[in-house]
Design a protein around this motif. Structure first.
Motif, PDB file in Angstrom:
ATOM      1  N   UNK A   4     -27.344 -47.826 135.996  1.00  0.00           N
ATOM      2  CA  UNK A   4     -28.649 -48.343 135.583  1.00  0.00           C
ATOM      3  C   UNK A   4     -28.694 -48.561 134.080  1.00  0.00           C
ATOM      4  N   UNK A   5     -28.029 -47.660 133.328  1.00  0.00           N
ATOM      5  CA  UNK A   5     -27.997 -47.793 131.872  1.00  0.00           C
ATOM      6  C   UNK A   5     -27.298 -49.085 131.458  1.00  0.00           C
ATOM      7  N   UNK A   6     -26.227 -49.449 132.141  1.00  0.00           N
ATOM      8  CA  UNK A   6     -25.521 -50.671 131.777  1.00  0.00           C
ATOM      9  C   UNK A   6     -26.335 -51.908 132.154  1.00  0.00           C
ATOM     10  N   UNK A   7     -27.042 -51.815 133.265  1.00  0.00           N
ATOM     11  CA  UNK A   7     -27.901 -52.941 133.660  1.00  0.00           C
ATOM     12  C   UNK A   7     -29.021 -53.110 132.627  1.00  0.00           C
ATOM     13  N   UNK A   8     -29.621 -52.003 132.228  1.00  0.00           N
ATOM     14  CA  UNK A   8     -30.680 -52.066 131.208  1.00  0.00           C
ATOM     15  C   UNK A   8     -30.142 -52.632 129.901  1.00  0.00           C
ATOM     16  N   UNK A   9     -28.957 -52.205 129.529  1.00  0.00           N
ATOM     17  CA  UNK A   9     -28.355 -52.700 128.293  1.00  0.00           C
ATOM     18  C   UNK A   9     -28.103 -54.206 128.384  1.00  0.00           C
ATOM     19  N   UNK A  10     -27.590 -54.649 129.537  1.00  0.00           N
ATOM     20  CA  UNK A  10     -27.344 -56.089 129.711  1.00  0.00           C
ATOM     21  C   UNK A  10     -28.650 -56.876 129.684  1.00  0.00           C
ATOM     22  N   UNK A  11     -29.686 -56.326 130.270  1.00  0.00           N
ATOM     23  CA  UNK A  11     -30.990 -56.997 130.247  1.00  0.00           C
ATOM     24  C   UNK A  11     -31.527 -57.097 128.821  1.00  0.00           C
ATOM     25  N   UNK A  12     -31.355 -56.036 128.058  1.00  0.00           N
ATOM     26  CA  UNK A  12     -31.820 -56.047 126.669  1.00  0.00           C
ATOM     27  C   UNK A  12     -31.050 -57.061 125.836  1.00  0.00           C
ATOM     28  N   UNK A  13     -29.734 -57.113 126.041  1.00  0.00           N
ATOM     29  CA  UNK A  13     -28.916 -58.084 125.312  1.00  0.00           C
ATOM     30  C   UNK A  13     -29.317 -59.512 125.714  1.00  0.00           C
ATOM     31  N   UNK A  14     -29.520 -59.730 127.008  1.00  0.00           N
ATOM     32  CA  UNK A  14     -29.925 -61.059 127.485  1.00  0.00           C
ATOM     33  C   UNK A  14     -31.284 -61.448 126.914  1.00  0.00           C
ATOM     34  N   UNK A  15     -32.206 -60.518 126.887  1.00  0.00           N
ATOM     35  CA  UNK A  15     -33.538 -60.791 126.341  1.00  0.00           C
ATOM     36  C   UNK A  15     -33.461 -61.095 124.849  1.00  0.00           C
ATOM     37  N   UNK A  16     -32.641 -60.359 124.144  1.00  0.00           N
ATOM     38  CA  UNK A  16     -32.490 -60.600 122.704  1.00  0.00           C
ATOM     39  C   UNK A  16     -31.863 -61.963 122.456  1.00  0.00           C
ATOM     40  N   UNK A  17     -30.856 -62.306 123.241  1.00  0.00           N
ATOM     41  CA  UNK A  17     -30.204 -63.610 123.105  1.00  0.00           C
ATOM     42  C   UNK A  17     -31.185 -64.737 123.397  1.00  0.00           C
ATOM     43  N   UNK A  18     -31.964 -64.570 124.449  1.00  0.00           N
ATOM     44  CA  UNK A  18     -32.957 -65.590 124.800  1.00  0.00           C
ATOM     45  C   UNK A  18     -34.002 -65.714 123.692  1.00  0.00           C
ATOM     46  N   UNK A  19     -34.420 -64.603 123.150  1.00  0.00           N
ATOM     47  CA  UNK A  19     -35.395 -64.624 122.061  1.00  0.00           C
ATOM     48  C   UNK A  19     -34.864 -65.330 120.832  1.00  0.00           C
ATOM     49  N   UNK A  20     -33.604 -65.090 120.499  1.00  0.00           N
ATOM     50  CA  UNK A  20     -32.988 -65.768 119.354  1.00  0.00           C
ATOM     51  C   UNK A  20     -32.898 -67.269 119.593  1.00  0.00           C
ATOM     52  N   UNK A  21     -32.550 -67.652 120.804  1.00  0.00           N
ATOM     53  CA  UNK A  21     -32.463 -69.074 121.152  1.00  0.00           C
ATOM     54  C   UNK A  21     -33.831 -69.740 121.023  1.00  0.00           C
ATOM     55  N   UNK A  22     -34.857 -69.091 121.552  1.00  0.00           N
ATOM     56  CA  UNK A  22     -36.211 -69.647 121.476  1.00  0.00           C
ATOM     57  C   UNK A  22     -36.679 -69.766 120.028  1.00  0.00           C
ATOM     58  N   UNK A  23     -36.307 -68.817 119.202  1.00  0.00           N
ATOM     59  CA  UNK A  23     -36.758 -68.815 117.809  1.00  0.00           C
ATOM     60  C   UNK A  23     -36.109 -69.928 116.999  1.00  0.00           C
ATOM     61  N   UNK A  24     -34.954 -70.403 117.422  1.00  0.00           N
ATOM     62  CA  UNK A  24     -34.264 -71.438 116.661  1.00  0.00           C
ATOM     63  C   UNK A  24     -34.615 -72.853 117.116  1.00  0.00           C
TER      64      UNK A  24
END
Length: 86
Positions: A4-24
């Motif tokens: 579950x920790x790795x899934x949460x980590x992957x979700x956080x990384x994906x969310x951060x990546x998506x947020x960076x993409x949206x911001x640019x």
């Protein structure tokens, strides 16, 4: 629970990546055509039927421009919404 920790980590990384993409995301330049104004070209002393034809043609050009600019905006809106339209 470690999985579950790795899934949460992957979700956080994906969310951060998506947020960076949206911001640019930047809007493309507004089409020059959409900023143009239309004039009828009616001249003083012209017969009314000629004046009406010129005015109707100018109105047709303005309406066509409004449609093109509206379609341009709709495409941009869909792109910013991530492929979702109204």
């Amino acid at each position: 629970m470690t999985a579950c920790g790795t899934v949460d980590e992957r979700l956080q990384v994906a969310a951060a990546t998506q947020g960076e993409t949206e911001a640019t995301k930047e809007l493309p330049p507004y089409p020059t055509d959409c900023r143009l104004r239309e004039r009828s070209g009616v001249r003083i002393g012209e017969p009314l039927d000629v004046a009406l034809i010129r005015t109707d043609q100018a109105l047709g050009r303005a309406n066509a421009r409004a449609r093109r600019c509206g379609q341009w905006y709709d495409k941009i809106k869909i792109g910013f919404a991530g492929g979702e339209g109204d």
